[in-house]
Every structure is written in structure tokens, then in C-alpha cells.
Motif scaffolding. Structure first.
Motif, mmCIF file in Angstrom:
data_model
loop_
_atom_site.group_PDB
_atom_site.id
_atom_site.type_symbol
_atom_site.label_atom_id
_atom_site.label_comp_id
_atom_site.label_asym_id
_atom_site.label_seq_id
_atom_site.Cartn_x
_atom_site.Cartn_y
_atom_site.Cartn_z
ATOM 1 N N TRP A 160 0.807 -1.229 0.038
ATOM 2 C CA TRP A 160 -0.042 0.051 -0.159
ATOM 3 C C TRP A 160 1.050 1.230 -0.117
ATOM 4 N N LEU A 161 0.325 2.311 -0.551
ATOM 5 C CA LEU A 161 1.190 3.638 -0.636
ATOM 6 C C LEU A 161 0.172 4.428 0.034
ATOM 7 N N PRO A 162 0.648 5.724 0.561
ATOM 8 C CA PRO A 162 -0.233 6.752 1.408
ATOM 9 C C PRO A 162 -1.512 7.225 0.233
ATOM 10 N N PRO A 163 -2.588 7.426 0.747
ATOM 11 C CA PRO A 163 -3.603 8.110 -0.038
ATOM 12 C C PRO A 163 -3.171 9.097 -0.718
ATOM 13 N N PRO A 194 -5.305 7.128 9.137
ATOM 14 C CA PRO A 194 -4.348 6.937 10.138
ATOM 15 C C PRO A 194 -3.331 6.046 9.661
ATOM 16 N N TRP A 195 -2.143 6.703 9.263
ATOM 17 C CA TRP A 195 -1.029 6.382 8.484
ATOM 18 C C TRP A 195 -0.029 6.652 9.265
ATOM 19 N N PRO A 196 1.199 5.841 9.311
ATOM 20 C CA PRO A 196 1.138 4.733 8.655
ATOM 21 C C PRO A 196 1.024 3.351 9.896
ATOM 22 N N GLN A 197 0.930 3.748 11.354
ATOM 23 C CA GLN A 197 1.347 2.905 12.374
ATOM 24 C C GLN A 197 -0.103 2.279 12.454
ATOM 25 N N ALA A 198 -1.414 2.765 12.498
ATOM 26 C CA ALA A 198 -2.722 2.443 12.344
ATOM 27 C C ALA A 198 -2.733 1.006 11.138
ATOM 28 N N ILE A 199 -2.086 1.408 10.036
ATOM 29 C CA ILE A 199 -2.407 0.627 8.906
ATOM 30 C C ILE A 199 -1.273 -0.707 9.029
ATOM 31 N N GLY A 232 9.933 2.686 3.373
ATOM 32 C CA GLY A 232 9.773 4.132 3.079
ATOM 33 C C GLY A 232 8.452 4.648 3.291
ATOM 34 N N ASP A 233 7.760 5.083 2.682
ATOM 35 C CA ASP A 233 6.418 5.438 2.719
ATOM 36 C C ASP A 233 5.472 4.502 2.492
ATOM 37 N N ALA A 258 8.671 -6.054 -5.919
ATOM 38 C CA ALA A 258 7.718 -6.017 -7.286
ATOM 39 C C ALA A 258 6.368 -5.533 -6.835
ATOM 40 N N ALA A 259 6.069 -5.899 -5.662
ATOM 41 C CA ALA A 259 4.588 -5.422 -5.217
ATOM 42 C C ALA A 259 4.677 -3.988 -4.951
ATOM 43 N N LEU A 260 5.673 -3.365 -4.425
ATOM 44 C CA LEU A 260 6.107 -2.020 -4.110
ATOM 45 C C LEU A 260 5.997 -1.346 -5.492
ATOM 46 N N ALA A 261 6.804 -1.742 -6.401
ATOM 47 C CA ALA A 261 6.882 -1.143 -7.877
ATOM 48 C C ALA A 261 5.680 -1.221 -8.446
ATOM 49 N N LEU A 262 4.720 -2.163 -8.553
ATOM 50 C CA LEU A 262 3.368 -2.259 -9.039
ATOM 51 C C LEU A 262 2.367 -1.065 -8.309
#
Length: 441
Positions: free
Chosen positions: A6-9, A16-21, A36-37, A80-84
């Protein structure tokens, strides 16, 4: 392996980002890491638990939308998931490696510092970088670039620092708009209950008491105060957020906000170990109905008040009026001890169907008790002596009558069968007092 990222909205609305996520992701797998983010989780070992990848993906996306998240990207490798995810592509569990070739270099952290220089050489995508001679790339840009590229394509394993579960849960949420009605706080509180559920799952625990605090807006009136709080409890440990939200809604219905609310804080006050219930093919309908009774009682207690929804609790006591005590239904089902060593109660004679509270003192004439006529003693005496360990009047629901009693089954000419007892006289010159304690149906 199967990874989700997941990336930030993309919008600027608070989330609630990122600790709650990360707390929420711990409800699906213990392997959660931050890159990273971004937040990533490895769910290959959890697929069977959630019924396969389609069921897990549907559940993750539904709860993610409640948290304001876009659908995650899926891939066999973490990078790879982060790049996508950075490219805005959904991915899949069985992606071929060449799917990453058209992606720009900026989706790979190791290539970001060298993206401008690589673009001058005509290298704009990950596929272009793969086709360059590895020795020349390593000499000019360093081995870290090739290492990150190989990890993204699954040619080299990656090492991650897993998120550890904190000992205490506390989550904050800045509301996207100011809330003036207490009932509307429930929707924002659910975004905090989802991370709480993941945190409880990771700790194999359940919560018995939660606290929701709300902070008033900065433009509040002077007499409004900084905010308020609400504590709600359950009878047994749980991590069912639907039940917790329904209980919270019942409590919020009795709350009046003094000023608009801009921020919520949720923390767990009482946490206890909780073993998940195993699925039993042989469970009958009565068991299922009994398991759902407590949530209903908790909702009624929250709506009507804890002192209006009571349940009986059996107690180890010889006195009939304190063998059963009534306590709030939401309290822990622990029978209070009478204070003396545990031993089986003695065998008793006939017991009436109805007890008088308190017992009625009878008129005594010529040493005979009267109740609508002179009583005829049929069976007895049955001696009950109790309350000496703490005093009869100290027990809730007890009466100040001495605890040494001789019970009889008596007959009244007009009232039928009665359950009466006489007390032991304190002085020898006194006569025993007679009381009517019960009626036989």
C-alpha cells in the motif's frame, strides 16, 4: 511467496497512517514491514486461513476502503509489489518477471538516485536497465542498484525488518471534517477499531474495555473544555469490531458534545488472552444461540443501564435468600464465595417455590405460630446455620435475622402449606421468634 503493498492515500485528507495501517495488517499476517512510505505484508502462509487468495483479497480491499486506502498491489516479491503499487497497477500472485519491464525507474528505490543520469544514457525503464551490461552498471552506479533490481525480479532474496507488536494500543485519527453530533463519531471510530482488531489478533488477545477520547476543535467556546471521553466494556474478551461498534453506538446515543470534534483517540484499557473458537461440525443450534446471547445483553445494558439488566449468580451459602444474587449482566460471571472453606451443602428437605423477601414475622400465641389460624407443624426441624463468617446483615440481599434457624413445613387452615422457621433465642428467658419464609405452589 505473495506480497501486498500500500501507498499513502493520494489526496490530502487525514488518514490513520502508517502505524494504524501496520496494526491493521497484523490481523492478516505477522509478517508486516514498512518500506519508505509504503506498508507491505507477506500473506502466503495466511491464504489457507482466509480461504484462498480471492477471499483474502476481497476482505483486504473491503476493510481497506473503510480506512480510506486504495486496493493494494500484489506480486510474488516484496519490491515487485511496491513497484506495481507506485505504478498504480493491481498485480497478481503469479506475475511473470517481465511485467516489471515497462515500469519507470522511479518505482525502484535503488534506482531513484541514478534515474536522471540513466535517462541521459537512454535507460528509462526497468527493462532497459536489465538489458545493460551488469559489469558496467556495477562499476558506474554501484552494486546496490543491481541488488535492488535482482530483488524486484526475484533473482535474489530480500531481508526485511518486521514490525513488532507494541505492548499498548493507542491510535489517533484526525477527522476530515468537524463533527457536531456524538452519533457521527462512530464512523470515525470504526477506522480506529480496524487497527485494534489487527493488534489484538497479533497478540492473540481480546479486549474487555476500550476508551474513545475526542478533542474539540480549536475554535471551541471557552467553557467547552479540551474534549471528552467514553469508556465501554464487554462481559468477555472479544475482538469483534462489529460488536464493539454497536456497543459504542449505544453509548454515544447518550452523549452530548459541547463543541465540534476534530480528532479521535482510541486505546485499549483491559486486554486479556483470547483463544479463537474452533469450528465444530457437531455444534447444535442451542450452543450457537447461547454464544450470541451475551452480545445482546451487552447492548441492552448499554441502552437501558447496567442496573436494569441483571442475571442470577449462584453462591455457596446455606441461607436461601442469598443462594442466588443478582448482578449486572455485563460483569464477569464469577460467583462470589461465601468466605468459608468449600464443601458440599447439606441435603435439604422440601423447598418452596416462592420465597418472601424479607421473611414475615408471625404472631405467637401459647408458644404456637399463627398465620390465618394456628399452624400445624408437619415436617422438621431442618437446621440451617450460616452467615457466622461475615454476619448476616453484611451479605447483599440478606436480612438482619440471626442465621441460626430451624425450618418446618407447616399447614395453615386458610393458606395451605408454608415454609416457616424459628430462630434460636439469644437469652434463655426469651421465646424463639417465628417467621414465614416461603409458600408451596
Amino acid at each position: 511467496m505473495l506480497w501486498a503493498a500500500w501507498l499513502p492515500p493520494p489526496d490530502a485528507r487525514p488518514r490513520p497512517w502508517p502505524q494504524a495501517i501496520t496494526h491493521w495488517a497484523l490481523g492478516f499476517t505477522p509478517r508486516v514491514t514498512c518500506q519508505g512510505d509504503a506498508v507491505l505484508m507477506e500473506v502466503h502462509s495466511s491464504l489457507r486461513l482466509f480461504g484462498g487468495w480471492p477471499a483474502l483479497r476481497a476482505r483486504v480491499e473491503v476493510q481497506g476502503r473503510e480506512l480510506g486506502l486504495a486496493p493494494p498491489a500484489w506480486a510474488p516479491q516484496a519490491l515487485a509489489a511496491l513497484a506495481l503499487a507506485r505504478a498504480g497497477l493491481p498485480g497478481a500472485p503469479d506475475l511473470p518477471p517481465d511485467v516489471l519491464d515497462p515500469l519507470p525507474l522511479t518505482v525502484l528505490d535503488a534506482a531513484v538516485p541514478h534515474a536522471a543520469l540513466l535517462a541521459q544514457t537512454g535507460c528509462h525503464t526497468l527493462g532497459d536497465l536489465r538489458r545493460r551490461p551488469r559489469g558496467a552498471v556495477a562499476r558506474r552506479f554501484g552494486a546496490a542498484l543491481l541488488e535492488g533490481l535482482d530483488q524486484a525480479y526475484g533473482l535474489r532474496p530480500s531481508v526485511h525488518a518486521w514490525v513488532t507488536v507494541p505492548e499498548r494500543f493507542e491510535a489517533r485519527l484526525e477527522l476530515p471534517w468537524r463533527v457536531e453530533q456524538a452519533e457521527a463519531l462512530g464512523e470515525g471510530a470504526r477506522r480506529l477499531l480496524l487497527p485494534l482488531q489487527g493488534w489484538l489478533t497479533a497478540r492473540q488477545a481480546g479486549v474487555r474495555a476500550c476508551r474513545l477520547r475526542w478533542l474539540h476543535d480549536g475554535l471551541r467556546p471557552r467553557d467547552a473544555g479540551p474534549g471528552g471521553e467514553l469508556v465501554w466494556r464487554t462481559a468477555t474478551p472479544t475482538r469483534d469490531i462489529d460488536h464493539l461498534q454497536r456497543l459504542l453506538a449505544e453509548h454515544l446515543a447518550h452523549v452530548t458534545l459541547q463543541a465540534p470534534v476534530g480528532e479521535l483517540v482510541l486505546d485499549a484499557l483491559e486486554v486479556q488472552p483470547l483463544q479463537p473458537q474452533a469450528t465444530d461440525w457437531w455444534a447444535d443450534a442451542a450452543t450457537t444461540q447461547a454464544e450470541g446471547l451475551m452480545p445482546v445483553l451487552e447492548r441492552l445494558s448499554a441502552r437501558l443501564g447496567p442496573q436494569r439488566v441483571l442475571r442470577p449468580v449462584p453462591c455457596e451459602d446455606h441461607r436461601p435468600e442469598v443462594m442466588v444474587r443478582w448482578c449486572p449482566a455485563t460483569e464477569a460471571a464469577v460467583a462470589p464465595s461465601a468466605g468459608h472453606p468449600r464443601r458440599p451443602l447439606p441435603a435439604v428437605g422440601p423447598q418452596p417455590g416462592f420465597l418472601r423477601s424479607p421473611p414475615l414475622r408471625l404472631v405467637v400465641r401459647r408458644h404456637r405460630p399463627h398465620y390465618h389460624g394456628e399452624l400445624q407443624l408437619l415436617a422438621g426441624p431442618q437446621r440451617i446455620e450460616g452467615g457466622w463468617w461475615d454476619g448476616a446483615a453484611a451479605q447483599p440481599g440478606a436480612n438482619p435475622i440471626p442465621a441460626a434457624r430451624d425450618y418446618w413445613v407447616a399447614h395453615s387452615p386458610r393458606a395451605g402449606l408454608l415454609w416457616v422457621f424459628c430462630t434460636r433465642p439469644v437469652a434463655q428467658q426469651q421465646e424463639p421468634a417465628w417467621y414465614l419464609h416461603g409458600h408451596f405452589a
